[in-house]
Write a protein that holds these residues in place. Structure first.
Motif, short mmCIF file in Angstrom:
data_model
loop_
_atom_site.label_atom_id
_atom_site.label_comp_id
_atom_site.label_asym_id
_atom_site.label_seq_id
_atom_site.Cartn_x
_atom_site.Cartn_y
_atom_site.Cartn_z
N SER A 249 0.83 -1.26 0.19
CA SER A 249 -0.20 0.03 -0.02
C SER A 249 0.66 1.25 0.05
O SER A 249 1.58 1.65 1.02
CB SER A 249 -0.99 0.05 1.29
OG SER A 249 -1.43 1.40 1.52
N ILE B 152 -0.44 4.10 0.18
CA ILE B 152 -0.66 5.01 1.46
C ILE B 152 -0.10 4.85 2.70
O ILE B 152 0.01 5.87 3.45
CB ILE B 152 -2.63 4.95 1.50
CG1 ILE B 152 -3.19 5.37 0.37
CG2 ILE B 152 -2.94 5.25 2.81
CD1 ILE B 152 -4.44 4.78 0.36
N SER B 153 0.11 3.68 3.03
CA SER B 153 0.59 3.34 4.32
C SER B 153 2.22 3.99 4.55
O SER B 153 2.45 4.12 5.70
CB SER B 153 1.01 1.91 4.33
OG SER B 153 1.94 1.30 3.77
N LYS B 154 2.56 4.40 3.41
CA LYS B 154 3.92 5.04 3.75
C LYS B 154 5.00 4.20 3.85
O LYS B 154 6.28 4.35 4.15
CB LYS B 154 4.19 6.23 4.75
CG LYS B 154 3.12 7.40 4.41
CD LYS B 154 3.31 8.11 3.22
CE LYS B 154 2.48 9.26 3.07
NZ LYS B 154 2.77 9.84 1.63
#
Lengths: 474, 115
Positions: free
Chosen positions: B50, B52-54
Protein backbone atom coordinates in the motif's frame (compact mmCIF):
# COMPACT_ATOMS: atom_id res chain seq x y z
CA UNK A 1 -8.68 8.96 12.73
CA UNK A 2 -9.77 10.39 9.47
CA UNK A 3 -9.39 8.33 6.38
CA UNK A 4 -7.36 11.08 4.91
CA UNK A 5 -6.46 9.07 1.88
CA UNK A 6 -9.70 10.45 0.60
CA UNK A 7 -8.57 13.96 0.74
CA UNK A 8 -6.74 15.04 -2.28
CA UNK A 9 -9.07 18.01 -2.13
CA UNK A 10 -7.37 19.03 1.03
CA UNK A 11 -4.12 19.61 -0.78
CA UNK A 12 -5.51 23.08 -1.06
CA UNK A 13 -4.52 23.31 2.59
CA UNK A 14 -0.89 23.53 1.60
CA UNK A 15 -0.09 26.01 4.28
CA UNK A 16 3.49 24.85 4.19
CA UNK A 17 4.01 27.16 1.26
CA UNK A 18 2.86 30.09 3.31
CA UNK A 19 4.10 29.64 6.80
CA UNK A 20 7.72 30.69 6.35
CA UNK A 21 6.54 34.25 5.91
CA UNK A 22 4.88 34.05 9.30
CA UNK A 23 7.82 32.68 11.16
CA UNK A 24 7.89 35.46 13.68
CA UNK A 25 4.68 34.14 15.17
CA UNK A 26 5.88 30.62 15.81
CA UNK A 27 4.51 28.97 18.90
CA UNK A 28 7.05 28.11 21.55
CA UNK A 29 7.72 24.48 22.20
CA UNK A 30 4.71 23.12 24.05
CA UNK A 31 4.97 21.38 27.34
CA UNK A 32 3.80 17.87 26.62
CA UNK A 33 1.95 17.18 29.83
CA UNK A 34 1.00 13.67 28.76
CA UNK A 35 3.01 12.73 25.77
CA UNK A 36 2.76 9.23 24.45
CA UNK A 37 6.12 7.54 24.07
CA UNK A 38 7.51 7.67 20.59
CA UNK A 39 10.22 5.14 21.15
CA UNK A 40 10.08 1.47 20.56
CA UNK A 41 6.84 -0.32 21.18
CA UNK A 42 8.29 -3.68 21.80
CA UNK A 43 6.90 -7.11 22.23
CA UNK A 44 9.88 -9.21 23.05
CA UNK A 45 8.85 -12.79 23.58
CA UNK A 46 11.26 -14.53 25.85
CA UNK A 47 11.74 -16.84 28.74
CA UNK A 48 11.25 -14.14 31.32
CA UNK A 49 9.07 -11.15 30.53
CA UNK A 50 7.38 -9.96 27.35
CA UNK A 51 7.30 -6.19 27.03
CA UNK A 52 4.24 -5.05 25.15
CA UNK A 53 2.89 -1.72 23.99
CA UNK A 54 -0.16 -0.85 21.99
CA UNK A 55 0.02 0.91 18.64
CA UNK A 56 0.04 4.44 20.02
CA UNK A 57 2.08 3.75 23.13
CA UNK A 58 -0.76 4.71 25.50
CA UNK A 59 -0.89 1.21 27.04
CA UNK A 60 2.04 -0.94 28.08
CA UNK A 61 2.65 -4.23 29.82
CA UNK A 62 5.39 -6.49 31.11
CA UNK A 63 3.77 -9.86 30.71
CA UNK A 64 4.90 -13.29 31.78
CA UNK A 65 4.68 -14.54 28.22
CA UNK A 66 3.35 -13.94 24.74
CA UNK A 67 1.56 -16.98 23.36
CA UNK A 68 0.54 -17.68 19.78
CA UNK A 69 -1.59 -20.86 19.79
CA UNK A 70 -2.11 -22.58 16.47
CA UNK A 71 -5.70 -23.65 17.01
CA UNK A 72 -8.60 -23.83 19.45
CA UNK A 73 -7.23 -27.02 21.01
CA UNK A 74 -4.03 -25.18 21.87
CA UNK A 75 -6.07 -22.42 23.50
CA UNK A 76 -7.94 -25.04 25.53
CA UNK A 77 -4.66 -26.60 26.54
CA UNK A 78 -3.28 -23.23 27.60
CA UNK A 79 -6.22 -22.63 29.91
CA UNK A 80 -6.06 -26.13 31.36
CA UNK A 81 -2.35 -26.19 31.97
CA UNK A 82 -1.76 -22.68 33.24
CA UNK A 83 -3.09 -20.35 35.87
CA UNK A 84 -3.21 -16.58 35.90
CA UNK A 85 -4.68 -13.91 33.72
CA UNK A 86 -4.90 -14.27 29.94
CA UNK A 87 -5.55 -11.27 27.75
CA UNK A 88 -5.93 -11.37 23.98
CA UNK A 89 -4.28 -8.90 21.64
CA UNK A 90 -5.25 -8.19 18.06
CA UNK A 91 -3.62 -5.23 16.38
CA UNK A 92 -3.10 -3.29 19.59
CA UNK A 93 -5.21 -0.49 18.20
CA UNK A 94 -7.19 -0.01 21.40
CA UNK A 95 -6.05 3.04 23.30
CA UNK A 96 -7.64 1.85 26.53
CA UNK A 97 -5.60 -0.72 28.51
CA UNK A 98 -7.67 -3.72 27.46
CA UNK A 99 -4.59 -5.87 26.90
CA UNK A 100 -2.02 -5.16 29.63
CA UNK A 101 -1.49 -7.96 32.10
CA UNK A 102 1.42 -9.39 34.00
CA UNK A 103 0.03 -12.80 33.05
CA UNK A 104 -0.21 -14.09 29.51
CA UNK A 105 -0.82 -12.07 26.38
CA UNK A 106 -2.37 -14.26 23.72
CA UNK A 107 -2.16 -13.44 20.02
CA UNK A 108 -4.36 -15.21 17.48
CA UNK A 109 -1.98 -14.41 14.61
CA UNK A 110 -1.58 -18.13 13.75
CA UNK A 111 -5.35 -18.59 13.76
CA UNK A 112 -6.03 -16.62 10.61
CA UNK A 113 -7.77 -17.13 7.31
CA UNK A 114 -11.03 -18.04 5.64
CA UNK A 115 -12.46 -21.34 6.85
CA UNK A 116 -15.32 -21.55 4.39
CA UNK A 117 -18.08 -19.65 2.66
CA UNK A 118 -21.63 -20.36 1.61
CA UNK A 119 -23.17 -18.54 -1.34
CA UNK A 120 -26.64 -19.84 -0.52
CA UNK A 121 -26.73 -18.31 2.92
CA UNK A 122 -24.22 -15.57 2.03
CA UNK A 123 -22.11 -16.28 5.06
CA UNK A 124 -18.41 -16.81 5.58
CA UNK A 125 -16.47 -18.26 8.50
CA UNK A 126 -13.06 -17.05 9.59
CA UNK A 127 -10.50 -17.96 12.13
CA UNK A 128 -10.82 -15.21 14.70
CA UNK A 129 -7.30 -13.88 14.33
CA UNK A 130 -7.77 -12.93 10.68
CA UNK A 131 -6.90 -9.28 10.20
CA UNK A 132 -9.48 -7.25 8.33
CA UNK A 133 -7.09 -6.58 5.46
CA UNK A 134 -6.59 -10.30 4.87
CA UNK A 135 -10.27 -11.03 5.50
CA UNK A 136 -11.31 -8.55 2.83
CA UNK A 137 -8.81 -9.90 0.31
CA UNK A 138 -9.90 -13.50 0.91
CA UNK A 139 -13.58 -12.63 0.66
CA UNK A 140 -12.92 -10.75 -2.57
CA UNK A 141 -11.28 -13.83 -4.05
CA UNK A 142 -14.53 -15.76 -3.58
CA UNK A 143 -16.71 -12.89 -4.80
CA UNK A 144 -17.83 -11.66 -1.40
CA UNK A 145 -17.37 -8.64 0.84
CA UNK A 146 -18.33 -7.41 4.29
CA UNK A 147 -21.30 -5.06 4.46
CA UNK A 148 -19.15 -2.38 6.05
CA UNK A 149 -15.66 -1.84 7.36
CA UNK A 150 -13.92 0.47 9.81
CA UNK A 151 -11.39 2.89 8.40
CA UNK A 152 -8.37 0.92 9.66
CA UNK A 153 -7.83 -2.62 8.40
CA UNK A 154 -5.12 -3.95 10.70
CA UNK A 155 -7.48 -5.18 13.40
CA UNK A 156 -8.06 -8.85 13.96
CA UNK A 157 -11.65 -9.93 13.35
CA UNK A 158 -11.92 -11.01 16.99
CA UNK A 159 -10.63 -7.68 18.22
CA UNK A 160 -12.91 -5.70 15.95
CA UNK A 161 -15.96 -7.68 17.02
CA UNK A 162 -15.07 -7.62 20.69
CA UNK A 163 -14.72 -3.85 20.88
CA UNK A 164 -17.73 -2.97 18.67
CA UNK A 165 -15.55 -1.57 15.93
CA UNK A 166 -17.64 0.21 13.31
CA UNK A 167 -17.62 2.11 10.07
CA UNK A 168 -20.17 4.68 9.00
CA UNK A 169 -23.62 4.41 7.45
CA UNK A 170 -27.01 5.39 8.81
CA UNK A 171 -28.42 1.98 7.90
CA UNK A 172 -25.23 0.01 8.53
CA UNK A 173 -24.48 -1.48 11.95
CA UNK A 174 -21.09 -2.25 13.45
CA UNK A 175 -19.21 -5.37 12.37
CA UNK A 176 -20.36 -7.56 15.25
CA UNK A 177 -24.01 -7.10 14.26
CA UNK A 178 -23.41 -9.14 11.11
CA UNK A 179 -21.86 -12.01 13.04
CA UNK A 180 -24.10 -15.08 12.90
CA UNK A 181 -22.16 -17.52 15.05
CA UNK A 182 -19.13 -17.59 17.34
CA UNK A 183 -16.83 -20.26 18.65
CA UNK A 184 -15.27 -19.45 21.98
CA UNK A 185 -12.88 -21.19 24.36
CA UNK A 186 -13.85 -20.42 27.93
CA UNK A 187 -11.38 -19.96 30.77
CA UNK A 188 -12.29 -23.47 31.92
CA UNK A 189 -11.08 -24.79 28.59
CA UNK A 190 -14.51 -25.57 27.19
CA UNK A 191 -15.15 -25.06 23.49
CA UNK A 192 -18.56 -23.41 23.06
CA UNK A 193 -20.51 -22.42 19.98
CA UNK A 194 -23.27 -19.87 20.06
CA UNK A 195 -25.64 -18.08 17.72
CA UNK A 196 -29.04 -16.41 17.81
CA UNK A 197 -30.62 -19.86 18.21
CA UNK A 198 -27.87 -21.75 20.04
CA UNK A 199 -27.18 -20.33 23.50
CA UNK A 200 -28.67 -16.97 22.48
CA UNK A 201 -27.84 -15.22 25.75
CA UNK A 202 -24.19 -16.22 25.44
CA UNK A 203 -24.25 -15.00 21.85
CA UNK A 204 -25.76 -11.64 22.77
CA UNK A 205 -23.14 -11.25 25.49
CA UNK A 206 -20.16 -12.57 23.52
CA UNK A 207 -20.47 -10.47 20.39
CA UNK A 208 -19.10 -7.44 22.21
CA UNK A 209 -17.33 -8.76 25.27
CA UNK A 210 -13.91 -7.08 25.42
CA UNK A 211 -12.22 -10.46 25.57
CA UNK A 212 -13.73 -11.02 29.01
CA UNK A 213 -15.66 -14.25 28.40
CA UNK A 214 -12.90 -16.33 26.89
CA UNK A 215 -11.00 -16.47 23.62
CA UNK A 216 -12.92 -16.14 20.36
CA UNK A 217 -11.55 -18.71 17.95
CA UNK A 218 -13.94 -18.61 14.97
CA UNK A 219 -16.67 -16.30 13.70
CA UNK A 220 -19.28 -16.70 10.98
CA UNK A 221 -20.54 -13.50 9.45
CA UNK A 222 -23.10 -12.37 6.94
CA UNK A 223 -21.51 -11.17 3.71
CA UNK A 224 -22.63 -9.51 0.51
CA UNK A 225 -21.70 -10.26 -3.08
CA UNK A 226 -18.47 -8.38 -3.76
CA UNK A 227 -19.32 -4.81 -4.64
CA UNK A 228 -17.76 -1.57 -5.72
CA UNK A 229 -18.16 1.86 -4.23
CA UNK A 230 -17.90 5.38 -5.54
CA UNK A 231 -16.54 7.95 -3.17
CA UNK A 232 -16.96 11.70 -3.24
CA UNK A 233 -15.04 14.06 -0.97
CA UNK A 234 -15.68 17.77 -0.80
CA UNK A 235 -15.14 20.68 1.53
CA UNK A 236 -17.90 22.80 2.98
CA UNK A 237 -18.19 25.42 5.71
CA UNK A 238 -18.90 23.38 8.81
CA UNK A 239 -22.09 25.22 9.73
CA UNK A 240 -23.57 24.51 6.32
CA UNK A 241 -22.53 20.88 6.52
CA UNK A 242 -24.02 20.43 10.00
CA UNK A 243 -27.35 21.61 8.61
CA UNK A 244 -27.45 18.99 5.89
CA UNK A 245 -25.54 16.14 7.55
CA UNK A 246 -28.65 14.16 8.60
CA UNK A 247 -30.02 14.43 5.07
CA UNK A 248 -26.73 13.32 3.53
CA UNK A 249 -26.70 10.36 5.89
CA UNK A 250 -30.14 9.35 4.63
CA UNK A 251 -29.24 9.84 0.99
CA UNK A 252 -25.97 7.93 0.89
CA UNK A 253 -24.94 4.40 1.86
CA UNK A 254 -22.07 5.88 3.81
CA UNK A 255 -21.68 9.44 4.99
CA UNK A 256 -19.20 10.94 7.39
CA UNK A 257 -17.39 14.18 7.86
CA UNK A 258 -14.20 15.48 9.40
CA UNK A 259 -14.01 18.89 10.96
CA UNK A 260 -10.69 20.62 10.34
CA UNK A 261 -10.03 22.56 13.55
CA UNK A 262 -9.61 26.30 13.30
CA UNK A 263 -10.50 26.39 9.63
CA UNK A 264 -14.29 26.66 9.72
CA UNK A 265 -14.42 23.89 7.14
CA UNK A 266 -15.30 20.24 7.19
CA UNK A 267 -14.57 17.51 4.67
CA UNK A 268 -17.70 15.59 3.69
CA UNK A 269 -17.31 12.03 2.42
CA UNK A 270 -19.94 9.85 0.81
CA UNK A 271 -19.73 6.31 -0.55
CA UNK A 272 -22.40 4.74 -2.71
CA UNK A 273 -22.58 1.45 -4.56
CA UNK A 274 -20.82 1.59 -7.92
CA UNK A 275 -21.68 -1.05 -10.51
CA UNK A 276 -19.19 0.00 -13.17
CA UNK A 277 -15.76 -1.47 -13.73
CA UNK A 278 -13.58 1.62 -14.11
CA UNK A 279 -11.15 1.99 -11.22
CA UNK A 280 -10.33 5.53 -10.18
CA UNK A 281 -8.22 5.75 -7.08
CA UNK A 282 -6.43 9.07 -6.72
CA UNK A 283 -3.21 9.18 -4.79
CA UNK A 284 -3.80 9.90 -1.14
CA UNK A 285 -2.85 13.18 0.46
CA UNK A 286 -3.52 12.13 4.06
CA UNK A 287 -0.13 12.80 5.44
CA UNK A 288 0.32 16.04 3.52
CA UNK A 289 -2.94 17.39 4.87
CA UNK A 290 -2.07 16.46 8.42
CA UNK A 291 1.32 18.08 7.98
CA UNK A 292 -0.26 21.25 6.65
CA UNK A 293 -2.80 21.47 9.45
CA UNK A 294 0.03 20.97 11.91
CA UNK A 295 2.14 23.66 10.26
CA UNK A 296 -0.75 26.07 10.35
CA UNK A 297 -1.10 25.35 14.06
CA UNK A 298 2.62 25.69 14.69
CA UNK A 299 2.84 29.09 13.06
CA UNK A 300 -0.52 30.67 13.82
CA UNK A 301 -1.74 28.74 16.84
CA UNK A 302 -1.54 31.81 19.04
CA UNK A 303 -3.73 33.76 16.70
CA UNK A 304 -6.83 31.66 16.09
CA UNK A 305 -8.66 34.35 14.13
CA UNK A 306 -5.70 34.81 11.82
CA UNK A 307 -5.36 31.01 11.59
CA UNK A 308 -8.97 30.73 10.42
CA UNK A 309 -8.55 33.61 7.99
CA UNK A 310 -5.48 32.06 6.43
CA UNK A 311 -7.13 28.66 6.26
CA UNK A 312 -10.12 30.07 4.45
CA UNK A 313 -7.84 31.77 1.95
CA UNK A 314 -6.05 28.49 1.28
CA UNK A 315 -9.07 26.23 1.02
CA UNK A 316 -10.70 25.82 -2.36
CA UNK A 317 -14.27 24.78 -1.53
CA UNK A 318 -14.99 23.95 -5.15
CA UNK A 319 -12.46 21.17 -5.34
CA UNK A 320 -13.78 17.64 -5.03
CA UNK A 321 -12.27 14.19 -5.23
CA UNK A 322 -13.91 11.18 -6.83
CA UNK A 323 -12.81 7.58 -6.47
CA UNK A 324 -14.18 4.25 -7.63
CA UNK A 325 -12.89 0.88 -6.51
CA UNK A 326 -13.71 -2.34 -4.67
CA UNK A 327 -15.53 -1.59 -1.43
CA UNK A 328 -12.76 -2.77 0.86
CA UNK A 329 -10.15 -0.74 -0.97
CA UNK A 330 -12.05 2.47 -0.33
CA UNK A 331 -13.51 1.91 3.12
CA UNK A 332 -10.36 0.84 4.97
CA UNK A 333 -6.77 1.89 4.88
CA UNK A 334 -3.59 2.16 6.94
CA UNK A 335 -2.47 4.93 9.24
CA UNK A 336 1.15 6.05 9.00
CA UNK A 337 0.62 8.80 11.58
CA UNK A 338 -0.01 7.38 15.02
CA UNK A 339 -2.46 9.09 17.32
CA UNK A 340 -4.42 8.78 20.54
CA UNK A 341 -8.17 9.08 20.49
CA UNK A 342 -11.38 9.36 22.43
CA UNK A 343 -14.69 8.47 20.84
CA UNK A 344 -18.26 8.36 22.01
CA UNK A 345 -21.55 7.26 20.50
CA UNK A 346 -24.56 9.44 21.19
CA UNK A 347 -28.22 8.99 20.28
CA UNK A 348 -28.64 9.85 16.63
CA UNK A 349 -31.03 12.73 17.26
CA UNK A 350 -28.48 14.37 19.55
CA UNK A 351 -25.47 13.95 17.30
CA UNK A 352 -25.38 17.35 15.64
CA UNK A 353 -26.01 19.23 18.88
CA UNK A 354 -23.27 17.23 20.56
CA UNK A 355 -20.70 17.80 17.84
CA UNK A 356 -21.34 21.55 17.93
CA UNK A 357 -20.33 21.56 21.59
CA UNK A 358 -17.35 19.31 20.94
CA UNK A 359 -16.08 21.77 18.32
CA UNK A 360 -16.44 24.62 20.81
CA UNK A 361 -14.52 22.69 23.45
CA UNK A 362 -11.80 21.67 21.01
CA UNK A 363 -11.25 25.19 19.81
CA UNK A 364 -10.62 26.44 23.32
CA UNK A 365 -7.25 24.80 22.83
CA UNK A 366 -5.07 26.53 20.29
CA UNK A 367 -2.80 23.51 20.00
CA UNK A 368 -5.48 21.33 18.43
CA UNK A 369 -5.05 20.56 14.73
CA UNK A 370 -6.02 16.93 14.17
CA UNK A 371 -9.34 16.51 12.28
CA UNK A 372 -12.36 15.40 14.28
CA UNK A 373 -14.47 12.58 12.87
CA UNK A 374 -18.27 12.27 12.81
CA UNK A 375 -20.03 9.06 11.70
CA UNK A 376 -23.41 7.34 11.69
CA UNK A 377 -24.04 3.80 12.98
CA UNK A 378 -27.19 1.67 12.97
CA UNK A 379 -28.52 0.10 16.16
CA UNK A 380 -27.96 -3.57 17.04
CA UNK A 381 -28.75 -5.95 19.88
CA UNK A 382 -25.43 -7.04 21.40
CA UNK A 383 -25.65 -6.40 25.13
CA UNK A 384 -22.46 -4.37 25.42
CA UNK A 385 -22.71 -2.76 22.03
CA UNK A 386 -22.55 1.03 22.34
CA UNK A 387 -25.25 0.94 19.67
CA UNK A 388 -27.52 -1.35 21.68
CA UNK A 389 -31.07 -0.57 20.53
CA UNK A 390 -29.93 2.92 19.61
CA UNK A 391 -29.20 4.42 16.21
CA UNK A 392 -26.16 6.52 16.91
CA UNK A 393 -23.75 9.18 15.81
CA UNK A 394 -20.11 8.69 16.64
CA UNK A 395 -17.76 11.56 17.46
CA UNK A 396 -14.02 10.91 17.59
CA UNK A 397 -11.35 13.34 18.75
CA UNK A 398 -7.69 12.60 18.06
CA UNK A 399 -4.27 13.85 19.10
CA UNK A 400 -1.15 12.89 17.17
CA UNK A 401 1.39 10.80 19.04
CA UNK A 402 3.95 13.15 20.51
CA UNK A 403 1.29 15.76 21.24
CA UNK A 404 -0.47 16.21 24.57
CA UNK A 405 -3.53 14.01 24.88
CA UNK A 406 -4.27 14.15 28.57
CA UNK A 407 -7.05 16.65 27.90
CA UNK A 408 -9.05 14.30 25.71
CA UNK A 409 -10.98 12.66 28.51
CA UNK A 410 -11.38 15.44 31.09
CA UNK A 411 -12.35 18.11 28.56
CA UNK A 412 -14.32 16.08 26.04
CA UNK A 413 -16.02 13.49 28.26
CA UNK A 414 -18.33 15.96 30.05
CA UNK A 415 -19.90 16.83 26.72
CA UNK A 416 -20.25 13.16 25.82
CA UNK A 417 -21.89 12.50 29.18
CA UNK A 418 -24.30 15.39 28.73
CA UNK A 419 -25.50 13.79 25.50
CA UNK A 420 -25.86 10.27 26.95
CA UNK A 421 -22.78 9.07 25.12
CA UNK A 422 -21.60 5.50 25.35
CA UNK A 423 -17.81 5.39 24.98
CA UNK A 424 -16.05 3.31 22.37
CA UNK A 425 -14.56 0.43 24.35
CA UNK A 426 -11.18 0.78 22.70
CA UNK A 427 -10.90 4.56 22.82
CA UNK A 428 -9.82 6.64 25.79
CA UNK A 429 -12.68 7.35 28.17
CA UNK A 430 -13.36 7.97 31.84
CA UNK A 431 -16.61 6.11 32.33
CA UNK A 432 -16.91 4.06 35.50
CA UNK A 433 -18.85 0.90 36.26
CA UNK A 434 -21.62 3.05 37.71
CA UNK A 435 -21.81 5.14 34.54
CA UNK A 436 -21.85 2.09 32.34
CA UNK A 437 -24.51 0.22 34.29
CA UNK A 438 -26.81 3.18 33.73
CA UNK A 439 -26.05 3.33 30.00
CA UNK A 440 -26.42 -0.37 29.19
CA UNK A 441 -29.83 -1.96 29.88
CA UNK A 442 -28.37 -5.50 29.86
CA UNK A 443 -25.31 -4.64 31.94
CA UNK A 444 -26.20 -6.92 34.85
CA UNK A 445 -27.11 -9.73 32.47
CA UNK A 446 -23.71 -9.46 30.84
CA UNK A 447 -21.94 -9.50 34.19
CA UNK A 448 -23.89 -12.61 35.16
CA UNK A 449 -22.76 -14.42 32.01
CA UNK A 450 -19.21 -13.27 32.65
CA UNK A 451 -19.26 -14.52 36.23
CA UNK A 452 -20.62 -17.86 35.10
CA UNK A 453 -17.99 -18.39 32.41
CA UNK A 454 -15.04 -16.95 34.30
CA UNK A 455 -15.69 -17.17 38.03
CA UNK A 456 -12.02 -16.81 38.94
CA UNK A 457 -11.42 -13.80 36.72
CA UNK A 458 -8.78 -15.26 34.44
CA UNK A 459 -9.81 -12.92 31.62
CA UNK A 460 -9.80 -9.81 33.82
CA UNK A 461 -6.98 -7.31 33.98
CA UNK A 462 -7.11 -4.20 36.18
CA UNK A 463 -8.87 -2.15 33.49
CA UNK A 464 -11.65 -4.68 33.02
CA UNK A 465 -12.08 -5.15 36.75
CA UNK A 466 -12.51 -1.42 37.07
CA UNK A 467 -14.97 -1.27 34.16
CA UNK A 468 -17.04 -4.12 35.52
CA UNK A 469 -16.92 -2.97 39.14
CA UNK A 470 -15.07 -6.09 40.30
CA UNK A 471 -12.53 -5.80 43.10
CA UNK A 472 -8.92 -5.82 42.00
CA UNK A 473 -7.15 -9.09 42.60
CA UNK A 474 -4.64 -9.27 45.41
CA UNK B 1 -0.47 26.72 -6.68
CA UNK B 2 -0.51 25.07 -3.30
CA UNK B 3 -0.91 21.63 -4.78
CA UNK B 4 2.15 22.33 -6.92
CA UNK B 5 4.09 23.31 -3.84
CA UNK B 6 3.20 19.98 -2.30
CA UNK B 7 4.37 18.06 -5.31
CA UNK B 8 7.69 19.87 -5.20
CA UNK B 9 8.03 19.04 -1.55
CA UNK B 10 7.33 15.39 -2.24
CA UNK B 11 9.99 15.27 -4.95
CA UNK B 12 12.60 17.00 -2.89
CA UNK B 13 13.94 13.70 -1.57
CA UNK B 14 15.09 12.85 -5.07
CA UNK B 15 13.61 9.37 -4.96
CA UNK B 16 11.36 7.90 -7.61
CA UNK B 17 7.79 7.60 -6.44
CA UNK B 18 5.86 4.37 -6.55
CA UNK B 19 2.78 4.33 -8.77
CA UNK B 20 -0.31 2.18 -9.25
CA UNK B 21 1.57 -0.39 -11.34
CA UNK B 22 4.16 -0.80 -8.58
CA UNK B 23 1.38 -1.20 -6.07
CA UNK B 24 -0.28 -3.89 -8.18
CA UNK B 25 3.01 -5.77 -8.42
CA UNK B 26 3.42 -5.52 -4.65
CA UNK B 27 -0.11 -6.82 -4.15
CA UNK B 28 0.59 -9.87 -6.30
CA UNK B 29 4.05 -10.81 -5.01
CA UNK B 30 4.47 -13.67 -2.54
CA UNK B 31 7.46 -15.43 -0.99
CA UNK B 32 8.09 -18.83 -2.53
CA UNK B 33 8.31 -20.51 0.86
CA UNK B 34 4.74 -21.45 1.81
CA UNK B 35 5.07 -20.78 5.53
CA UNK B 36 6.74 -17.45 4.94
CA UNK B 37 4.06 -16.60 2.39
CA UNK B 38 1.38 -17.24 5.03
CA UNK B 39 3.06 -14.87 7.44
CA UNK B 40 3.59 -12.29 4.73
CA UNK B 41 -0.07 -12.42 3.66
CA UNK B 42 -1.52 -12.02 7.10
CA UNK B 43 0.97 -9.52 8.48
CA UNK B 44 3.16 -7.63 6.01
CA UNK B 45 0.93 -7.34 2.97
CA UNK B 46 -1.48 -4.91 4.61
CA UNK B 47 1.04 -2.08 4.69
CA UNK B 48 3.81 -3.13 2.32
CA UNK B 49 1.48 -3.43 -0.66
CA UNK B 50 0.00 0.00 0.00
CA UNK B 51 1.44 3.34 -1.03
CA UNK B 52 -0.90 5.08 1.41
CA UNK B 53 0.71 3.32 4.34
CA UNK B 54 4.06 5.03 3.64
CA UNK B 55 5.74 1.68 4.32
CA UNK B 56 8.44 0.65 1.83
CA UNK B 57 6.61 -1.06 -1.00
CA UNK B 58 7.31 -4.72 -1.64
CA UNK B 59 9.51 -5.10 -4.72
CA UNK B 60 10.04 -1.35 -5.20
CA UNK B 61 13.79 -1.12 -4.94
CA UNK B 62 13.98 2.64 -4.48
CA UNK B 63 12.12 2.35 -1.20
CA UNK B 64 14.59 -0.20 0.13
CA UNK B 65 18.04 0.94 -0.97
CA UNK B 66 18.73 3.35 1.86
CA UNK B 67 17.15 1.05 4.38
CA UNK B 68 19.25 -1.94 3.34
CA UNK B 69 22.36 0.15 3.80
CA UNK B 70 21.57 0.26 7.51
CA UNK B 71 22.27 -3.46 7.69
CA UNK B 72 19.96 -6.39 8.35
CA UNK B 73 20.43 -6.41 12.15
CA UNK B 74 19.14 -2.84 12.32
CA UNK B 75 16.17 -3.55 10.06
CA UNK B 76 15.27 -6.65 12.04
CA UNK B 77 15.45 -4.64 15.25
CA UNK B 78 13.12 -2.05 13.73
CA UNK B 79 10.56 -4.73 13.01
CA UNK B 80 10.96 -6.50 16.33
CA UNK B 81 10.76 -3.35 18.43
CA UNK B 82 8.66 -1.13 16.19
CA UNK B 83 9.93 1.90 14.31
CA UNK B 84 7.99 4.95 13.16
CA UNK B 85 4.84 3.59 11.50
CA UNK B 86 5.97 -0.04 11.88
CA UNK B 87 4.22 -1.70 14.80
CA UNK B 88 6.32 -3.86 17.06
CA UNK B 89 6.69 -7.31 15.47
CA UNK B 90 4.99 -6.02 12.34
CA UNK B 91 1.68 -7.71 13.20
CA UNK B 92 3.46 -11.08 13.21
CA UNK B 93 3.64 -12.25 16.79
CA UNK B 94 4.78 -15.73 15.80
CA UNK B 95 7.68 -14.48 13.68
CA UNK B 96 11.22 -14.81 14.96
CA UNK B 97 14.20 -12.76 13.89
CA UNK B 98 15.00 -15.20 11.10
CA UNK B 99 11.48 -14.79 9.74
CA UNK B 100 11.78 -11.02 9.89
CA UNK B 101 15.07 -11.14 8.00
CA UNK B 102 13.65 -13.47 5.35
CA UNK B 103 10.61 -11.25 4.93
CA UNK B 104 12.79 -8.17 4.55
CA UNK B 105 14.90 -9.93 1.93
CA UNK B 106 11.77 -10.91 0.02
CA UNK B 107 10.15 -7.48 0.19
CA UNK B 108 13.30 -5.65 -0.82
CA UNK B 109 13.91 -7.76 -3.93
CA UNK B 110 12.83 -5.99 -7.12
CA UNK B 111 9.71 -7.50 -8.66
CA UNK B 112 10.50 -7.78 -12.34
CA UNK B 113 7.15 -8.91 -13.67
CA UNK B 114 5.79 -6.61 -16.33
CA UNK B 115 2.15 -5.75 -16.76
Amino acid sequence: MPALSRRKALKTMAAASLVPTLGAHALPARAATAVAPTGSAAVASGATKAAWSNWSGSAKAASASLQTPADAAAVQQLFRETTGVVRCVGAGHSFTPLVPTDGTILSLDRMAGLIGHNKSTMTASFHAGTRLAQLSRQLDLVGMGLRNLPDIDAQSFAGAISTATHGTGAELPALHADVQALQIVTPRGELLECSATKQPDLFAAAKVSLGSLGVLTQATTTVLPAYGLQRKVWLKPVEELLQIAPTLAQQHRHFEFYYLPFTGYAAAITHDVYTGTEVVHPEAADEEMLRDLRHLRDWLGRFPDLRRWVAKKLIDPNQTELAQDRSWKLLSTQRPTKFNETECHVPRELGIACVREIIQVLERRNDVFFPMEFRFIKADDAWLSPFYQRDSCSIAVHAAVGEPYDYLVPEIAPVFRKFQGRPHWGKLHGHTAADLSALYPRWKDFLAVRAQLDPTGRMLNPHLRSLFGIAQSA
Amino acid sequence: MFAAALVLAACSKGLPEAGPADERRAEAARPTDALLAQKYERACLTCHASIISKAPLTGFAAHWQARLQQGMPTLVAHVRDGFQGMPARGFCNDCNDQDFAALIVFMSQPQNSKE
